[in-house]
Design a protein around this motif. Structure first.
Motif, PDB file in Angstrom:
ATOM      1  N   ASP A  64      31.626 -66.909  69.084  1.00  0.00           N
ATOM      2  CA  ASP A  64      32.584 -65.986  69.690  1.00  0.00           C
ATOM      3  C   ASP A  64      32.478 -64.602  69.051  1.00  0.00           C
ATOM      4  O   ASP A  64      32.563 -63.580  69.743  1.00  0.00           O
ATOM      5  CB  ASP A  64      34.007 -66.523  69.535  1.00  0.00           C
ATOM      6  CG  ASP A  64      34.266 -67.730  70.412  1.00  0.00           C
ATOM      7  OD1 ASP A  64      33.481 -67.953  71.364  1.00  0.00           O
ATOM      8  OD2 ASP A  64      35.241 -68.459  70.143  1.00  0.00           O
ATOM      9  N   ALA A  65      32.286 -64.568  67.737  1.00  0.00           N
ATOM     10  CA  ALA A  65      32.152 -63.283  67.047  1.00  0.00           C
ATOM     11  C   ALA A  65      30.902 -62.548  67.528  1.00  0.00           C
ATOM     12  O   ALA A  65      30.927 -61.336  67.757  1.00  0.00           O
ATOM     13  CB  ALA A  65      32.094 -63.501  65.546  1.00  0.00           C
ATOM     14  N   LYS A  66      29.824 -63.282  67.675  1.00  0.00           N
ATOM     15  CA  LYS A  66      28.572 -62.673  68.154  1.00  0.00           C
ATOM     16  C   LYS A  66      28.744 -62.124  69.562  1.00  0.00           C
ATOM     17  O   LYS A  66      28.241 -61.034  69.887  1.00  0.00           O
ATOM     18  CB  LYS A  66      27.455 -63.708  68.126  1.00  0.00           C
ATOM     19  CG  LYS A  66      26.093 -63.156  68.517  1.00  0.00           C
ATOM     20  CD  LYS A  66      25.022 -64.229  68.401  1.00  0.00           C
ATOM     21  CE  LYS A  66      23.656 -63.679  68.802  1.00  0.00           C
ATOM     22  NZ  LYS A  66      22.604 -64.724  68.687  1.00  0.00           N
ATOM     23  N   ALA A  67      29.462 -62.864  70.412  1.00  0.00           N
ATOM     24  CA  ALA A  67      29.696 -62.412  71.787  1.00  0.00           C
ATOM     25  C   ALA A  67      30.507 -61.126  71.805  1.00  0.00           C
ATOM     26  O   ALA A  67      30.224 -60.214  72.594  1.00  0.00           O
ATOM     27  CB  ALA A  67      30.414 -63.509  72.571  1.00  0.00           C
ATOM     28  N   LEU A  68      31.501 -61.010  70.933  1.00  0.00           N
ATOM     29  CA  LEU A  68      32.311 -59.792  70.873  1.00  0.00           C
ATOM     30  C   LEU A  68      31.484 -58.608  70.381  1.00  0.00           C
ATOM     31  O   LEU A  68      31.608 -57.499  70.896  1.00  0.00           O
ATOM     32  CB  LEU A  68      33.516 -60.011  69.954  1.00  0.00           C
ATOM     33  CG  LEU A  68      34.645 -60.870  70.522  1.00  0.00           C
ATOM     34  CD1 LEU A  68      35.628 -61.248  69.428  1.00  0.00           C
ATOM     35  CD2 LEU A  68      35.354 -60.146  71.658  1.00  0.00           C
ATOM     36  N   ARG A  69      30.631 -58.850  69.383  1.00  0.00           N
ATOM     37  CA  ARG A  69      29.814 -57.757  68.859  1.00  0.00           C
ATOM     38  C   ARG A  69      28.802 -57.255  69.886  1.00  0.00           C
ATOM     39  O   ARG A  69      28.445 -56.073  69.877  1.00  0.00           O
ATOM     40  CB  ARG A  69      29.088 -58.206  67.582  1.00  0.00           C
ATOM     41  CG  ARG A  69      29.980 -58.302  66.358  1.00  0.00           C
ATOM     42  CD  ARG A  69      29.160 -58.425  65.079  1.00  0.00           C
ATOM     43  NE  ARG A  69      28.397 -59.674  65.055  1.00  0.00           N
ATOM     44  CZ  ARG A  69      28.828 -60.802  64.516  1.00  0.00           C
ATOM     45  NH1 ARG A  69      30.041 -60.839  63.960  1.00  0.00           N
ATOM     46  NH2 ARG A  69      28.074 -61.886  64.519  1.00  0.00           N
ATOM     47  N   SER A  70      28.347 -58.144  70.767  1.00  0.00           N
ATOM     48  CA  SER A  70      27.333 -57.762  71.744  1.00  0.00           C
ATOM     49  C   SER A  70      27.932 -57.279  73.060  1.00  0.00           C
ATOM     50  O   SER A  70      27.205 -56.836  73.951  1.00  0.00           O
ATOM     51  CB  SER A  70      26.398 -58.942  72.023  1.00  0.00           C
ATOM     52  OG  SER A  70      27.107 -60.029  72.599  1.00  0.00           O
ATOM     53  N   LEU A  71      29.238 -57.341  73.167  1.00  0.00           N
ATOM     54  CA  LEU A  71      29.903 -56.961  74.413  1.00  0.00           C
ATOM     55  C   LEU A  71      29.714 -55.479  74.716  1.00  0.00           C
ATOM     56  O   LEU A  71      29.825 -54.630  73.819  1.00  0.00           O
ATOM     57  CB  LEU A  71      31.397 -57.278  74.295  1.00  0.00           C
ATOM     58  CG  LEU A  71      32.241 -57.264  75.560  1.00  0.00           C
ATOM     59  CD1 LEU A  71      31.792 -58.368  76.510  1.00  0.00           C
ATOM     60  CD2 LEU A  71      33.718 -57.461  75.187  1.00  0.00           C
ATOM     61  N   GLU A  72      29.431 -55.157  75.975  1.00  0.00           N
ATOM     62  CA  GLU A  72      29.270 -53.774  76.421  1.00  0.00           C
ATOM     63  C   GLU A  72      29.955 -53.610  77.772  1.00  0.00           C
ATOM     64  O   GLU A  72      30.099 -54.581  78.529  1.00  0.00           O
ATOM     65  CB  GLU A  72      27.782 -53.412  76.570  1.00  0.00           C
ATOM     66  CG  GLU A  72      26.984 -53.429  75.283  1.00  0.00           C
ATOM     67  CD  GLU A  72      27.069 -52.101  74.534  1.00  0.00           C
ATOM     68  OE1 GLU A  72      27.987 -51.311  74.809  1.00  0.00           O
ATOM     69  OE2 GLU A  72      26.204 -51.877  73.670  1.00  0.00           O
ATOM     70  N   PRO A  73      30.369 -52.384  78.120  1.00  0.00           N
ATOM     71  CA  PRO A  73      30.838 -52.143  79.488  1.00  0.00           C
ATOM     72  C   PRO A  73      29.741 -52.480  80.492  1.00  0.00           C
ATOM     73  O   PRO A  73      28.542 -52.405  80.179  1.00  0.00           O
ATOM     74  CB  PRO A  73      31.153 -50.645  79.497  1.00  0.00           C
ATOM     75  CG  PRO A  73      31.380 -50.294  78.061  1.00  0.00           C
ATOM     76  CD  PRO A  73      30.465 -51.173  77.282  1.00  0.00           C
TER      77      PRO A  73
END
Length: 236
Positions: free
Chosen positions: A116-125
């Motif tokens: 989940d942390a990795k997904a948040l760090r990679s999140l982009e508009p």
């Protein structure tokens, strides 16, 4: 014309430079009985989605990347859909990418689950807004105008068909927009406001992210008087 505007007022706090401010914000829904574009969700996703109802959210437009918007943007884009492929695209100007990454990076540090942390760090508009870009909803067009100053990537949204300017926190009624009277780069913001207002019809309605609506003519007449605010800001 089928397109209509609905307003949702929400309230909460926004932290800037380790100071918290109480803020009341306007979110606007532009659309018809079937679909909407959400402009500037803030604070309370549930209240916004209640107004959306059963309509499909086609896009979520952010006029800046401050955290009171980012804190609800995923929930509004999801609109109850569990499958991320069905979420509405989120649109932000690239110049506010650092604000986006800072916010979701902080959330990632609070996550115990590494995936989940990795997904948040990679999140982009999903969409990087550009000056002159156009969105269409119902029978209306929404044109993006870059207005840096409040944040590096602040934008406004103009609809000639609707006779409206969504001014975000770039411009409020009677003053340049701010959070708790704090300005990031007031001189740049004033230049953006002047360039924005000059060519527009004076009777165009202005719907800001805070406070009551106004018109281009009213604010254009005030614009030169705001230079003293910039001088005061320089002296601080």
């Amino acid at each position: 014309m089928d397109a209509r505007i609905e307003q949702v007022v929400t309230s909460g706090t926004l932290a800037l430079d380790d100071t918290e401010y109480d803020v009341e914000n306007n979110t606007y829904l532009v659309g018809d009985d079937d679909e909407v574009i959400v402009i500037d969700p803030a604070h309370d996703a549930e209240a916004i989605l209640k107004e959306v109802g059963d309509r499909e959210v086609m896009a979520v437009l952010l006029t800046d990347g401050n955290e009171h918007r980012l804190g609800v943007v995923l929930e509004v884009a999801a609109a109850g859909e569990e499958d991320e492929e069905n979420w509405a695209p989120i649109a932000l100007h690239r110049a506010d990418r650092l604000l986006w990454r800072d916010y979701f990076g902080r959330l990632a540090k609070e996550e115990d689950d590494e995936d989940d942390a990795k997904a948040l760090r990679s999140l982009e508009p999903d969409i990087w807004l550009e000056d002159g870009g156009v969105f269409e909803i119902a029978d209306a067009q929404l044109e993006i105008v870059q207005t840096p100053g409040h944040t590096p990537g602040s934008v406004c949204v103009i609809s000639e068909q609707l006779g409206l300017l969504f001014s975000g926190d770039t411009l409020h009624r009677g003053r340049p927009g701010s959070i708790g009277g704090v300005y990031e780069d007031l001189r740049k913001q004033l230049n953006s406001i002047g360039a924005l207002l000059t060519p527009l019809p004076k009777d165009l309605r202005v719907l800001p992210a805070q406070g009551e609506e106004t018109t281009v003519g009213e604010e254009d007449a005030r614009w030169e008087t705001w230079g003293s605010l910039a001088n005061e800001s320089d002296d601080d």
